[in-house]
Design an enzyme around this catalytic site. Structure first.
Site, PDB file in Angstrom:
ATOM      1  N   ASN A   1       0.880  -1.175   0.000  1.00  0.00           N
ATOM      2  CA  ASN A   1       0.000   0.000   0.000  1.00  0.00           C
ATOM      3  C   ASN A   1       0.917   1.224   0.000  1.00  0.00           C
ATOM      4  O   ASN A   1       1.480   1.571   1.031  1.00  0.00           O
ATOM      5  CB  ASN A   1      -0.878  -0.055   1.262  1.00  0.00           C
ATOM      6  CG  ASN A   1      -1.722   1.192   1.438  1.00  0.00           C
ATOM      7  OD1 ASN A   1      -1.815   2.029   0.544  1.00  0.00           O
ATOM      8  ND2 ASN A   1      -2.336   1.315   2.611  1.00  0.00           N
ATOM      9  N   TRP A   2       1.032   1.819  -1.158  1.00  0.00           N
ATOM     10  CA  TRP A   2       1.982   2.935  -1.285  1.00  0.00           C
ATOM     11  C   TRP A   2       1.437   4.222  -0.685  1.00  0.00           C
ATOM     12  O   TRP A   2       2.137   5.218  -0.575  1.00  0.00           O
ATOM     13  CB  TRP A   2       2.352   3.158  -2.756  1.00  0.00           C
ATOM     14  CG  TRP A   2       3.073   1.997  -3.391  1.00  0.00           C
ATOM     15  CD1 TRP A   2       3.354   0.779  -2.818  1.00  0.00           C
ATOM     16  CD2 TRP A   2       3.596   1.922  -4.728  1.00  0.00           C
ATOM     17  NE1 TRP A   2       4.019  -0.034  -3.710  1.00  0.00           N
ATOM     18  CE2 TRP A   2       4.185   0.639  -4.892  1.00  0.00           C
ATOM     19  CE3 TRP A   2       3.628   2.811  -5.798  1.00  0.00           C
ATOM     20  CZ2 TRP A   2       4.794   0.231  -6.085  1.00  0.00           C
ATOM     21  CZ3 TRP A   2       4.229   2.413  -6.992  1.00  0.00           C
ATOM     22  CH2 TRP A   2       4.810   1.139  -7.123  1.00  0.00           C
ATOM     23  N   LYS A   3       0.159   4.241  -0.334  1.00  0.00           N
ATOM     24  CA  LYS A   3      -0.502   5.431   0.230  1.00  0.00           C
ATOM     25  C   LYS A   3      -0.246   6.647  -0.679  1.00  0.00           C
ATOM     26  O   LYS A   3      -0.130   6.482  -1.891  1.00  0.00           O
ATOM     27  CB  LYS A   3      -0.047   5.656   1.678  1.00  0.00           C
ATOM     28  CG  LYS A   3      -0.249   4.395   2.532  1.00  0.00           C
ATOM     29  CD  LYS A   3      -0.111   4.624   4.010  1.00  0.00           C
ATOM     30  CE  LYS A   3      -0.308   3.310   4.751  1.00  0.00           C
ATOM     31  NZ  LYS A   3      -0.260   3.450   6.193  1.00  0.00           N
TER      32      LYS A   3
ATOM     33  N   HIS B   1      -9.615   1.139   4.755  1.00  0.00           N
ATOM     34  CA  HIS B   1      -8.363   1.323   5.494  1.00  0.00           C
ATOM     35  C   HIS B   1      -8.615   2.266   6.677  1.00  0.00           C
ATOM     36  O   HIS B   1      -9.432   3.187   6.575  1.00  0.00           O
ATOM     37  CB  HIS B   1      -7.295   1.906   4.557  1.00  0.00           C
ATOM     38  CG  HIS B   1      -5.935   1.919   5.177  1.00  0.00           C
ATOM     39  ND1 HIS B   1      -5.550   2.891   6.071  1.00  0.00           N
ATOM     40  CD2 HIS B   1      -4.904   1.058   5.074  1.00  0.00           C
ATOM     41  CE1 HIS B   1      -4.310   2.618   6.481  1.00  0.00           C
ATOM     42  NE2 HIS B   1      -3.899   1.514   5.889  1.00  0.00           N
TER      43      HIS B   1
ATOM     44  N   GLU C   1      -7.076   4.699   7.768  1.00  0.00           N
ATOM     45  CA  GLU C   1      -6.885   6.122   7.453  1.00  0.00           C
ATOM     46  C   GLU C   1      -8.128   6.681   6.769  1.00  0.00           C
ATOM     47  O   GLU C   1      -8.517   7.828   7.003  1.00  0.00           O
ATOM     48  CB  GLU C   1      -5.625   6.307   6.590  1.00  0.00           C
ATOM     49  CG  GLU C   1      -4.372   6.093   7.436  1.00  0.00           C
ATOM     50  CD  GLU C   1      -3.169   5.569   6.687  1.00  0.00           C
ATOM     51  OE1 GLU C   1      -3.135   5.616   5.446  1.00  0.00           O
ATOM     52  OE2 GLU C   1      -2.238   5.066   7.368  1.00  0.00           O
TER      53      GLU C   1
ATOM     54  N   GLU D   1      -5.543  -4.846  10.708  1.00  0.00           N
ATOM     55  CA  GLU D   1      -4.534  -3.814  10.926  1.00  0.00           C
ATOM     56  C   GLU D   1      -4.846  -3.064  12.217  1.00  0.00           C
ATOM     57  O   GLU D   1      -5.668  -2.132  12.210  1.00  0.00           O
ATOM     58  CB  GLU D   1      -4.533  -2.822   9.762  1.00  0.00           C
ATOM     59  CG  GLU D   1      -4.234  -3.453   8.421  1.00  0.00           C
ATOM     60  CD  GLU D   1      -3.667  -2.429   7.439  1.00  0.00           C
ATOM     61  OE1 GLU D   1      -2.564  -2.667   6.947  1.00  0.00           O
ATOM     62  OE2 GLU D   1      -4.301  -1.399   7.203  1.00  0.00           O
TER      63      GLU D   1
ATOM     64  N   GLY E   1       2.262   2.374  10.843  1.00  0.00           N
ATOM     65  CA  GLY E   1       3.216   3.459  10.658  1.00  0.00           C
ATOM     66  C   GLY E   1       3.898   3.909  11.933  1.00  0.00           C
ATOM     67  O   GLY E   1       4.548   4.947  11.967  1.00  0.00           O
TER      68      GLY E   1
ATOM     69  N   SER F   1       3.216  -1.965  10.560  1.00  0.00           N
ATOM     70  CA  SER F   1       4.668  -2.047  10.813  1.00  0.00           C
ATOM     71  C   SER F   1       5.243  -3.431  10.527  1.00  0.00           C
ATOM     72  O   SER F   1       6.164  -3.864  11.214  1.00  0.00           O
ATOM     73  CB  SER F   1       4.989  -1.592  12.235  1.00  0.00           C
ATOM     74  OG  SER F   1       4.603  -0.240  12.409  1.00  0.00           O
TER      75      SER F   1
HETATM   76  P1  PGA Z   1       2.680   0.340   7.769  1.00  0.00           P
HETATM   77  O1  PGA Z   1       1.235   0.550   7.102  1.00  0.00           O
HETATM   78  O2  PGA Z   1       3.251  -0.934   7.207  1.00  0.00           O
HETATM   79  O3  PGA Z   1       3.462   1.543   7.358  1.00  0.00           O
HETATM   80  O4  PGA Z   1       2.456   0.264   9.240  1.00  0.00           O
HETATM   81  C1  PGA Z   1       0.379  -0.533   6.889  1.00  0.00           C
HETATM   82  C2  PGA Z   1      -0.929  -0.051   6.306  1.00  0.00           C
HETATM   83  O5  PGA Z   1      -1.388   1.033   6.681  1.00  0.00           O
HETATM   84  O6  PGA Z   1      -1.536  -0.735   5.455  1.00  0.00           O
END
Ligand code: PGA
Length: 255
Positions: A10-12, A96, A98, A168, A174, A214
């Protein structure tokens, strides 16, 4: 092997088109022939089509990070499942944390997206997970159950194995704070049990449940060794070819 492992990047909101081109070329060069693990990359919309062209002829599959449930219409700034499908997108991340926290997405709205994605033959990667406060209050399993059941309303048995679930924990995304393999496995086993009840036990056994938060080459082998962890949804470590490829290799080794 009942469930093929899946590593999704997931490159966001990262990577310009030229940076995306460099990253995907390096990934294809190193794991573009991998067949024992499904590898998916989810670039930002501006690079989905060009990344897809680089993936053509490789085993790496194309994903998107979001979509709108409607087919078309007056939804400024949005993108539909059909649009994604027309540029060969196969997977789409939905719900997600976010999107839930920063853009107000509810389980009901996410559910509409899941249904439209399936209708367009996209495989939804439905994300669920508790916040730190929810974990500390002891409500992790309730939160996960509500998000899972809310996201899957109306999904038919015939489509159920096209859905991928990503657990998640929000506090691990993150932050560098990874869930312990026991914490993750407990929730994954719970999700599998719920899927078995919602559909059939056989379907519950086939649906892939990814861990996200993470995940890095250093902690992946232990997480991927857990009975109900079928891969990873990777943020930070997916932004560099080296660490992403190491995660694919960790999934291969866990087979
Ligand atoms: P992260 O993000 O690996 O940077 O913790 C995972 C995600 O949000 O899918």
């Amino acid at each position: 092997m009942i469930r093929k492992k899946l590593i999704a990047g997931n490159w966001k909101m990262n990577k310009t088109s030229s940076e995306a081109a460099d990253l995907v070329s390096a990934i294809v060069a190193q794991v573009g022939k991998a067949n024992d693990v499904d590898v998916v990359v989810c670039p930002p919309f501006t690079s989905v089509e060009s990344v897809g062209q680089t993936l053509d002829g490789s085993s790496v599959k194309l994903g998107a990070q979001n979509m709108h449930p409607e087919r078309n219409g007056a939804f400024t700034g949005e993108i539909s499942a059909e649009m994604l499908r027309s540029i060969y997108v196969r997977y789409v991340i939905l719900g997600h944390s976010e999107r839930r926290a920063l853009f107000g997405e509810t389980d009901a709205f996410i559910n509409q997206k899941v249904l439209s994605a399936l209708k367009a033959e996209l495989k939804p990667i439905l994300c669920v997970g508790e916040s730190l406060e929810e974990r500390e209050a002891g409500s992790t399993l309730d939160v996960v159950k509500n998000q899972l059941e809310g996201g899957l309303v109306g999904v038919e048995e015939s489509n159920a194995t096209d859905v991928v679930i990503a657990y998640e924990p929000v506090w691990a995304i993150g932050t560098g704070k990874v869930a312990t393999s026991e914490q993750a496995q407990e929730v994954h086993a719970f999700i599998r049990k719920l899927l078995g009840e919602r559909f059939t036990p056989a379907i519950g056994n086939k649906v892939r449940i990814l861990y996200g938060g993470s995940m890095k080459p250093g902690n992946a082998p232990e997480l991927l060794a857990q009975a109900d962890i079928d891969g990873g949804l990777i943020g930070g470590a997916a932004l560099e070819a080296r660490s992403f490829v190491q995660l694919v290799e960790a999934a291969q080794a866990a087979n």
